[in-house]
Design an enzyme around this catalytic site. Structure first.
Site, PDB file in Angstrom:
ATOM      1  N   SER A  62      49.040  45.882  21.973  1.00 22.51           N
ATOM      2  CA  SER A  62      48.700  44.332  22.257  1.00 22.51           C
ATOM      3  C   SER A  62      48.064  43.783  20.977  1.00 22.51           C
ATOM      4  O   SER A  62      48.496  43.644  20.030  1.00 22.51           O
ATOM      5  CB  SER A  62      48.167  44.605  23.558  1.00 22.51           C
ATOM      6  OG  SER A  62      47.621  43.043  23.852  1.00 22.51           O
ATOM      7  N   ALA A 369      40.368  34.403  31.113  1.00 27.89           N
ATOM      8  CA  ALA A 369      39.781  33.425  30.209  1.00 27.89           C
ATOM      9  C   ALA A 369      40.737  33.544  28.914  1.00 27.89           C
ATOM     10  O   ALA A 369      40.961  32.456  28.170  1.00 27.89           O
ATOM     11  CB  ALA A 369      38.398  33.358  29.938  1.00 27.89           C
TER      12      ALA A 369
HETATM   13 ZN    ZN Z   1      48.820  41.743  25.112  1.00 29.38          ZN
END
Ligand code: ZN
Ligand code: NG1
Length: 528
Positions: A62, A369
């Site tokens: 990620s 968020a």
């Molecule tokens: Zn991610």
């Protein structure tokens, strides 16, 4: 299992290394992960036998730096793997080389797995240089247990979740191909924007920061399907810069600043994806050069406002809720509860918690968020929407609203947060409402806030309750935070151990930026 012993010696575990299946799977320096990947191939095969369905394995870290990598397992409906199996994942990853077979047998026995059952595993990877060999290790693990695999190669995390869901619903969710994904989403997007008749070419323009990752590649692939209904200027497309370096959704959210490498004129919309394209945040720079961030909370507000208006127009009685975490800006929660009058739920950090809570409503909008989120529609809700959309007797306004709702269902990736799908929905909403990013930003004003990381010797001594908003241990910590918070107006603060990094996270918000900064600093001192 002979095959497993033979092949596992090609993916040996460094003795003594201990890793944990965390909030988002295993994640660490790529050099430490070869054995983990092989073993996750084994585990996914067992999970597939157990569920008699296709399981996904995504190789990505990620928003982490390029040197890192990671792996997450995807369950049959495209959701994150269940907690019990996260436990097995940790056991398997940490078994020393000579104990691997025993660890594997243990899972087989505990889950009473029928080893003659067929297994199918879908594998995907991000653009990191280590991803190619690591995803090969996953494939080796699958074949060592005689499972079938399909290698999707370079895909975003949400695309892999989507493929798994399509496969296990016999195509009802869509076709399990990347091309099928673009077709479904873009067709829904174009039908939505057909309702935005007076949208100018200027308003159709969006600058996208691809974080030098997989999302950039996939936006390029998708472009022709958009039929010029959206004009994308793509930056950080991976041709020059380094993955996630000074760019991407996480950088923008935490630094509260524009990514490097993007060109964006004052007042124009920009957005950033993260390294595997499951997060998105928006922003613009005003005429004074001031940066304005529109994060996951603003996105949830925009989407839920749109949906609520459509439900009213369609006269459909469906219950809508917004699910947030403790990191949601206090202003967003107030606005949603007091002005919009929607139900708001707060869960622990981590998508699986939000996803689960959102499933309890007819329509559940969930966003962290940081920009990870999506919308879930219950079966009953989808049926009601479809009935109305196809009812020849319904009046025009109701029918139009139902059709918009139907296309919203189709543009959103319900399996997991998806930067590409969220982007298309947001762009469609702004076009339909004829709304500028400034007007969207003005729906409510964020309370100034600050996030800090604190290194401690053992972050696990901090235990929390009430969706991580209050600390129950160590003794006295919560009282200390309470008395610090009392010094400031409109203030709130909490601490929790990170599930992805070896740090304690501190969050504070208050009436002014100075107060938020001071409060965060004081609370971080109380954590030591
Ligand atoms: Zn991610
Ligand atoms: P941790 O490290 O547990 O705070 C972070 C994000 C989560 C989630 C996971 C997985 C924050 C404050 N935390 O978790 O929201 O996205 O990573 O990627 O943004």
């Amino acid at each position: 299992l002979d095959e497993v012993s033979k092949k596992s010696s090609l993916h040996p575990k460094p003795a003594g290394l201990v890793l944990q299946y965390g909030t988002a799977g295993f994640r660490t320096n790529a050099k430490q992960l070869d054995h983990v990947m092989f073993r996750m191939g084994l585990l996914a095969t067992l999970r597939s036998k157990k569920t008699e369905a296709t399981i996904g394995v995504m190789v990505t870290a990620s928003h982490n730096p390029e040197e890192d990598n990671g792996v997450k397992l995807v369950d049959p409906m495209g959701e994150m793997v269940t907690p019990t199996w996260e436990g097995y994942a940790t056991q398997l990853a940490n078994a020393e080389q000579e104990d691997l077979l025993a660890a594997l047998k243990d899972v087989i026995e505990k889950e009473a797995i029928n080893m003659s059952q067929e297994a199918n595993v879908f594998v995907g990877k991000d653009t990191r240089s280590s991803s190619a060999s690591l995803s090969q290790a996953v494939l080796d693990g699958v074949s060592a247990l005689g499972g079938h695999s399909k290698d999707y190669g370079l895909v975003t995390t949400p695309q892999l979740h989507y493929m798994v869901c399509c496969q296990n619903t016999q195509g009802k969710y869509g076709e399990a191909t990347v091309e099928g994904y673009y077709k479904k989403l873009c067709q829904a997007f174009i039908q939505l924007t057909n309702n935005a008749s007076n949208c100018t070419d200027d308003q159709k323009h969006l600058s996208v920061d691809g974080a030098n990752g997989i999302g950039a590649l996939k936006v390029r692939e998708m472009e022709s399907h958009l039929k010029k209904e959206l004009h994308i200027s793509l930056f950080n497309d991976g041709s020059k810069g380094k993955l996630n370096h000074q760019c991407g959704a996480d950088f923008v959210k935490v630094q509260q600043n524009a990514p490097t490498g993007i060109k964006i004129n004052p007042g124009e919309r920009g957005c950033s994806f993260d390294g595997d394209a499951d997060r998105i945040v928006y922003y613009y720079i005003d005429s004074e050069g001031q940066f304005h961030l529109l994060d996951g909370d603003k996105i949830a507000t925009l989407i839920s406002t749109f949906l609520k208006e459509l439900l009213t127009q369609a006269a459909l009685d469906l219950k809508i809720a917004v699910v947030q975490t403790a990191y949601a800006n206090g202003s967003s929660t107030h606005y949603l509860e007091d002005t919009m009058k929607v139900i708001v739920r707060c869960t622990k950090t981590g998508v699986k918690h939000l996803h689960h809570a959102a499933q309890e409503f007819d329509i559940g909008v969930y966003f962290e968020a940081n920009g990870h989120g999506t919308v879930l529609f219950s079966k009953a809700a989808e049926e009601k929407i479809q009935q109305l959309a196809e009812n020849p007797g319904a009046d025009d306004e109701r029918k139009r609203a139902a059709l918009l709702l139907q296309n919203t269902v189709n543009v959103i990736n319900q399996t997991v947060g998806d930067a590409i799908s969220d982007m298309l929905l947001i762009e469609a909403i702004l076009a339909i409402k004829g709304m500028t990013i400034q007007q969207w930003d003005a729906i409510y004003s964020d309370l100034p806030n600050r996030q800090l990381k604190v290194k401690v010797s053992d972050r696990r001594v901090i235990d929390t309750t009430d969706a991580e908003r209050r600390a129950v241990s160590p003794a006295g910590l919560q009282e200390a935070i309470d008395s610090l918070v009392k010094k400031y107006r409109q203030a709130r603060s909490f601490v929790r151990p990170s599930g992805t990094e070896d740090v304690v996270r501190v969050y504070a918000e208050a009436e002014t930026q100075e107060s938020a900064d001071d409060l965060a600093h004081e609370v971080s001192l109380a954590v030591y």
